[in-house]
Design a protein around this motif. Structure first.
Motif, PDB file in Angstrom:
ATOM      1  N   ALA A   1       0.814  -1.215   0.000  1.00 13.75           N
ATOM      2  CA  ALA A   1       0.000   0.000   0.000  1.00 13.75           C
ATOM      3  C   ALA A   1       0.846   1.262   0.000  1.00 13.75           C
ATOM      4  O   ALA A   1       0.323   2.371  -0.166  1.00 13.75           O
ATOM      5  CB  ALA A   1      -0.926   0.005   1.217  1.00 13.75           C
TER       6      ALA A   1
ATOM      7  N   PHE B   1       3.055   4.080  -1.416  1.00 12.36           N
ATOM      8  CA  PHE B   1       3.290   4.622  -2.760  1.00 12.36           C
ATOM      9  C   PHE B   1       4.386   5.676  -2.788  1.00 12.36           C
ATOM     10  O   PHE B   1       4.830   6.095  -3.854  1.00 12.36           O
ATOM     11  CB  PHE B   1       2.000   5.195  -3.358  1.00 12.36           C
ATOM     12  CG  PHE B   1       1.435   6.392  -2.629  1.00 12.36           C
ATOM     13  CD1 PHE B   1       1.859   7.677  -2.943  1.00 12.36           C
ATOM     14  CD2 PHE B   1       0.470   6.227  -1.649  1.00 12.36           C
ATOM     15  CE1 PHE B   1       1.343   8.782  -2.283  1.00 12.36           C
ATOM     16  CE2 PHE B   1      -0.061   7.333  -0.990  1.00 12.36           C
ATOM     17  CZ  PHE B   1       0.378   8.608  -1.302  1.00 12.36           C
TER      18      PHE B   1
ATOM     19  N   TYR C   1       0.923   6.157   2.251  1.00 19.64           N
ATOM     20  CA  TYR C   1       0.278   4.885   1.902  1.00 19.64           C
ATOM     21  C   TYR C   1      -1.215   5.087   1.671  1.00 19.64           C
ATOM     22  O   TYR C   1      -1.786   6.117   2.049  1.00 19.64           O
ATOM     23  CB  TYR C   1       0.511   3.847   3.007  1.00 19.64           C
ATOM     24  CG  TYR C   1      -0.071   4.213   4.359  1.00 19.64           C
ATOM     25  CD1 TYR C   1      -1.286   3.685   4.776  1.00 19.64           C
ATOM     26  CD2 TYR C   1       0.598   5.080   5.215  1.00 19.64           C
ATOM     27  CE1 TYR C   1      -1.831   4.023   6.008  1.00 19.64           C
ATOM     28  CE2 TYR C   1       0.074   5.422   6.454  1.00 19.64           C
ATOM     29  CZ  TYR C   1      -1.145   4.894   6.848  1.00 19.64           C
ATOM     30  OH  TYR C   1      -1.678   5.240   8.071  1.00 19.64           O
ATOM     31  N   GLU C   2      -1.815   4.111   1.028  1.00 22.82           N
ATOM     32  CA  GLU C   2      -3.250   4.163   0.726  1.00 22.82           C
ATOM     33  C   GLU C   2      -4.009   3.215   1.648  1.00 22.82           C
ATOM     34  O   GLU C   2      -3.566   2.102   1.915  1.00 22.82           O
ATOM     35  CB  GLU C   2      -3.491   3.772  -0.731  1.00 22.82           C
ATOM     36  CG  GLU C   2      -2.873   4.766  -1.713  1.00 22.82           C
ATOM     37  CD  GLU C   2      -3.066   4.347  -3.154  1.00 22.82           C
ATOM     38  OE1 GLU C   2      -3.140   3.124  -3.401  1.00 22.82           O
ATOM     39  OE2 GLU C   2      -3.138   5.229  -4.031  1.00 22.82           O
ATOM     40  N   ARG C   3      -5.153   3.700   2.124  1.00 18.24           N
ATOM     41  CA  ARG C   3      -6.014   2.860   2.968  1.00 18.24           C
ATOM     42  C   ARG C   3      -7.435   3.409   2.916  1.00 18.24           C
ATOM     43  O   ARG C   3      -7.633   4.629   2.999  1.00 18.24           O
ATOM     44  CB  ARG C   3      -5.518   2.847   4.420  1.00 18.24           C
ATOM     45  CG  ARG C   3      -6.499   2.169   5.389  1.00 18.24           C
ATOM     46  CD  ARG C   3      -5.976   2.120   6.789  1.00 18.24           C
ATOM     47  NE  ARG C   3      -4.895   1.153   6.891  1.00 18.24           N
ATOM     48  CZ  ARG C   3      -4.133   1.002   7.966  1.00 18.24           C
ATOM     49  NH1 ARG C   3      -4.316   1.770   9.015  1.00 18.24           N
ATOM     50  NH2 ARG C   3      -3.177   0.102   7.988  1.00 18.24           N
ATOM     51  N   ASP C   4      -8.404   2.488   2.801  1.00 25.46           N
ATOM     52  CA  ASP C   4      -9.821   2.862   2.810  1.00 25.46           C
ATOM     53  C   ASP C   4     -10.112   3.973   1.796  1.00 25.46           C
ATOM     54  O   ASP C   4     -10.787   4.964   2.104  1.00 25.46           O
ATOM     55  CB  ASP C   4     -10.251   3.314   4.210  1.00 25.46           C
ATOM     56  CG  ASP C   4     -10.048   2.224   5.252  1.00 25.46           C
ATOM     57  OD1 ASP C   4     -10.193   1.045   4.884  1.00 25.46           O
ATOM     58  OD2 ASP C   4      -9.741   2.565   6.408  1.00 25.46           O
ATOM     59  N   HIS C   5      -9.567   3.832   0.596  1.00 24.11           N
ATOM     60  CA  HIS C   5      -9.795   4.763  -0.505  1.00 24.11           C
ATOM     61  C   HIS C   5      -9.244   6.162  -0.221  1.00 24.11           C
ATOM     62  O   HIS C   5      -9.646   7.140  -0.857  1.00 24.11           O
ATOM     63  CB  HIS C   5     -11.291   4.867  -0.837  1.00 24.11           C
ATOM     64  CG  HIS C   5     -11.941   3.539  -1.084  1.00 24.11           C
ATOM     65  ND1 HIS C   5     -11.651   2.762  -2.194  1.00 24.11           N
ATOM     66  CD2 HIS C   5     -12.834   2.825  -0.345  1.00 24.11           C
ATOM     67  CE1 HIS C   5     -12.363   1.647  -2.138  1.00 24.11           C
ATOM     68  NE2 HIS C   5     -13.074   1.652  -1.026  1.00 24.11           N
ATOM     69  N   GLY C   6      -8.327   6.249   0.744  1.00 26.46           N
ATOM     70  CA  GLY C   6      -7.704   7.536   1.047  1.00 26.46           C
ATOM     71  C   GLY C   6      -6.201   7.399   1.136  1.00 26.46           C
ATOM     72  O   GLY C   6      -5.657   6.286   1.143  1.00 26.46           O
ATOM     73  N   ARG C   7      -5.525   8.539   1.175  1.00 24.75           N
ATOM     74  CA  ARG C   7      -4.063   8.553   1.286  1.00 24.75           C
ATOM     75  C   ARG C   7      -3.662   9.105   2.649  1.00 24.75           C
ATOM     76  O   ARG C   7      -4.223  10.120   3.099  1.00 24.75           O
ATOM     77  CB  ARG C   7      -3.446   9.391   0.161  1.00 24.75           C
ATOM     78  CG  ARG C   7      -3.658   8.753  -1.213  1.00 24.75           C
ATOM     79  CD  ARG C   7      -2.858   9.462  -2.287  1.00 24.75           C
ATOM     80  NE  ARG C   7      -2.763   8.642  -3.483  1.00 24.75           N
ATOM     81  CZ  ARG C   7      -1.974   8.913  -4.511  1.00 24.75           C
ATOM     82  NH1 ARG C   7      -1.202   9.991  -4.484  1.00 24.75           N
ATOM     83  NH2 ARG C   7      -1.938   8.112  -5.555  1.00 24.75           N
ATOM     84  N   HIS C   8      -2.707   8.439   3.284  1.00 23.43           N
ATOM     85  CA  HIS C   8      -2.295   8.807   4.625  1.00 23.43           C
ATOM     86  C   HIS C   8      -0.776   8.821   4.739  1.00 23.43           C
ATOM     87  O   HIS C   8      -0.074   8.312   3.864  1.00 23.43           O
ATOM     88  CB  HIS C   8      -2.884   7.827   5.643  1.00 23.43           C
ATOM     89  CG  HIS C   8      -4.378   7.725   5.582  1.00 23.43           C
ATOM     90  ND1 HIS C   8      -5.208   8.682   6.105  1.00 23.43           N
ATOM     91  CD2 HIS C   8      -5.193   6.779   5.027  1.00 23.43           C
ATOM     92  CE1 HIS C   8      -6.471   8.344   5.889  1.00 23.43           C
ATOM     93  NE2 HIS C   8      -6.482   7.198   5.239  1.00 23.43           N
ATOM     94  N   THR C   9      -0.275   9.398   5.834  1.00 21.40           N
ATOM     95  CA  THR C   9       1.171   9.439   6.065  1.00 21.40           C
ATOM     96  C   THR C   9       1.507   9.021   7.486  1.00 21.40           C
ATOM     97  O   THR C   9       0.728   9.240   8.420  1.00 21.40           O
ATOM     98  CB  THR C   9       1.748  10.850   5.828  1.00 21.40           C
ATOM     99  OG1 THR C   9       1.079  11.791   6.699  1.00 21.40           O
ATOM    100  CG2 THR C   9       1.597  11.279   4.385  1.00 21.40           C
TER     101      THR C   9
ATOM    102  N   HIS D   1       3.422   1.463  -9.784  1.00 18.86           N
ATOM    103  CA  HIS D   1       3.638   1.690  -8.354  1.00 18.86           C
ATOM    104  C   HIS D   1       5.104   1.482  -7.984  1.00 18.86           C
ATOM    105  O   HIS D   1       5.739   2.324  -7.342  1.00 18.86           O
ATOM    106  CB  HIS D   1       2.730   0.722  -7.585  1.00 18.86           C
ATOM    107  CG  HIS D   1       3.014   0.604  -6.131  1.00 18.86           C
ATOM    108  ND1 HIS D   1       2.575   1.504  -5.206  1.00 18.86           N
ATOM    109  CD2 HIS D   1       3.695  -0.347  -5.434  1.00 18.86           C
ATOM    110  CE1 HIS D   1       2.971   1.130  -3.995  1.00 18.86           C
ATOM    111  NE2 HIS D   1       3.645   0.014  -4.106  1.00 18.86           N
TER     112      HIS D   1
END
Length: 300
Positions: free
Chosen positions: A61, A63, A86-94, A205
């Motif tokens: 996940a 990127f 990273y991507e999780r639950d259709h969102g991008r997080h850090t 990716h």
């Protein structure tokens, strides 16, 4: 304790690559202020855990990874950092991890190694030597991430690229195996020559992550080179040193007197473009980048 036991049982089936204590911050947390916890990296996942919570990030996940860059709202909290996007639950997080400079450097390599080593690649090396286009073809191989370099294995002539030797980086469109694909072209020093290598990875990716690893040092060197103003005479001196001129014969190579050559060399050292260890002259990474750009302009 029960939650930690279940987590430990899961990672027992995987090889633990890194396990250390550091501060970290998650943008998914209610409070962005860093907490101290345990960082565990395996072949498949990154785990950030405190006494009361655990966040698992599958490596598939991730990127992007950056070193030293911290989101604006966290700048007051961190020093030496590594940011994992990273991507999780259709969102991008850090997730921002802070540790000592040496720990961050080692963890960075281990993380990229876990994500990229063994990835199939199509590579043309060299695609160019100096300004000359070769008749090379793309070959199938695999990459191996090592500290400060990328190794290309399984090709007819295996080779490696030192990150500090990369003086040009660009994505381009090329025909690879009959299909037009995105490739990354890098110019770097190899056995005393400036060569360009091109490579393609089937996964966009992973191509982006590999590009990020190459850019870790390239981006900083490029910024340094852009900040330096050089005269035409200084550029001539850099090219001469790149071609093998020493402090003893630099004046002759440039057609100037010894005193002028000494002053010129002193100016280049002050600009951190040349290293002189008393025995030989060598270009700094920024110096190599400036010379590489000059050679490219001459050959185009």
């Amino acid at each position: 304790m029960q939650e930690e036991t279940r987590w430990h049982a899961k990672t027992m089936s995987e090889t633990v690559i890194a396990d250390f204590v550091a501060r970290f911050s998650l943008d998914t947390a209610e409070d962005p202020e860093p907490v101290r916890g345990r960082i565990v990296l395996s072949q498949k996942r990154l785990v950030l855990a405190t006494g009361g919570s655990k966040t698992t990030i599958p490596l598939a996940a991730v990127f992007d990874v950056s070193v030293g860059h911290v989101p604006d709202e966290l700048e007051s909290f961190f020093n030496d950092t590594l940011t994992v996007a990273y991507e999780r639950d259709h969102g991008r997080h850090t997730a921002v991890i802070e540790a000592g400079t040496e720990e961050v450097g080692q963890f960075k390599t281990l993380l990229f190694k876990a994500m990229l080593s063994g990835t199939p690649v199509r590579v043309k090396h060299p695609a160019r030597v100096g300004g000359r286009v070769t008749d090379g073809e793309f070959e199938a191989g695999k990459i191996r991430i090592q500290p400060g370099r990328v190794e290309f294995c399984g090709v007819s002539e295996p080779f490696e690229v030192e990150l500090s030797a990369v003086t040009y980086f660009q994505k381009q469109r090329r025909e690879v195996g009959g299909d037009e694909r995105t490739v990354v072209a890098i110019r770097h020093a190899s056995e005393g020559q400036t060569v360009t290598s091109e490579f393609a990875v089937a996964s966009k990716h992973k191509l982006n992550l590999l590009g990020r690893y190459f850019r870790l040092e390239y981006s900083e060197v490029a910024k340094e080179a852009e900040r330096v103003d050089t005269s035409e005479r200084e550029m001539e001196a850099l090219v001469a040193i790149y071609s093998g001129a020493s402090s003893g014969n630099l004046a002759g190579a440039l057609g100037i007197d010894a005193g002028s050559a000494a002053m010129l060399l002193s100016d280049l050292e002050e600009k951190d473009l040349v290293d002189d260890d008393g025995e030989r002259l060598s270009l700094s990474p920024a110096g190599k980048m400036l010379v590489s750009d000059r050679i490219e302009k001459v050959n185009t």
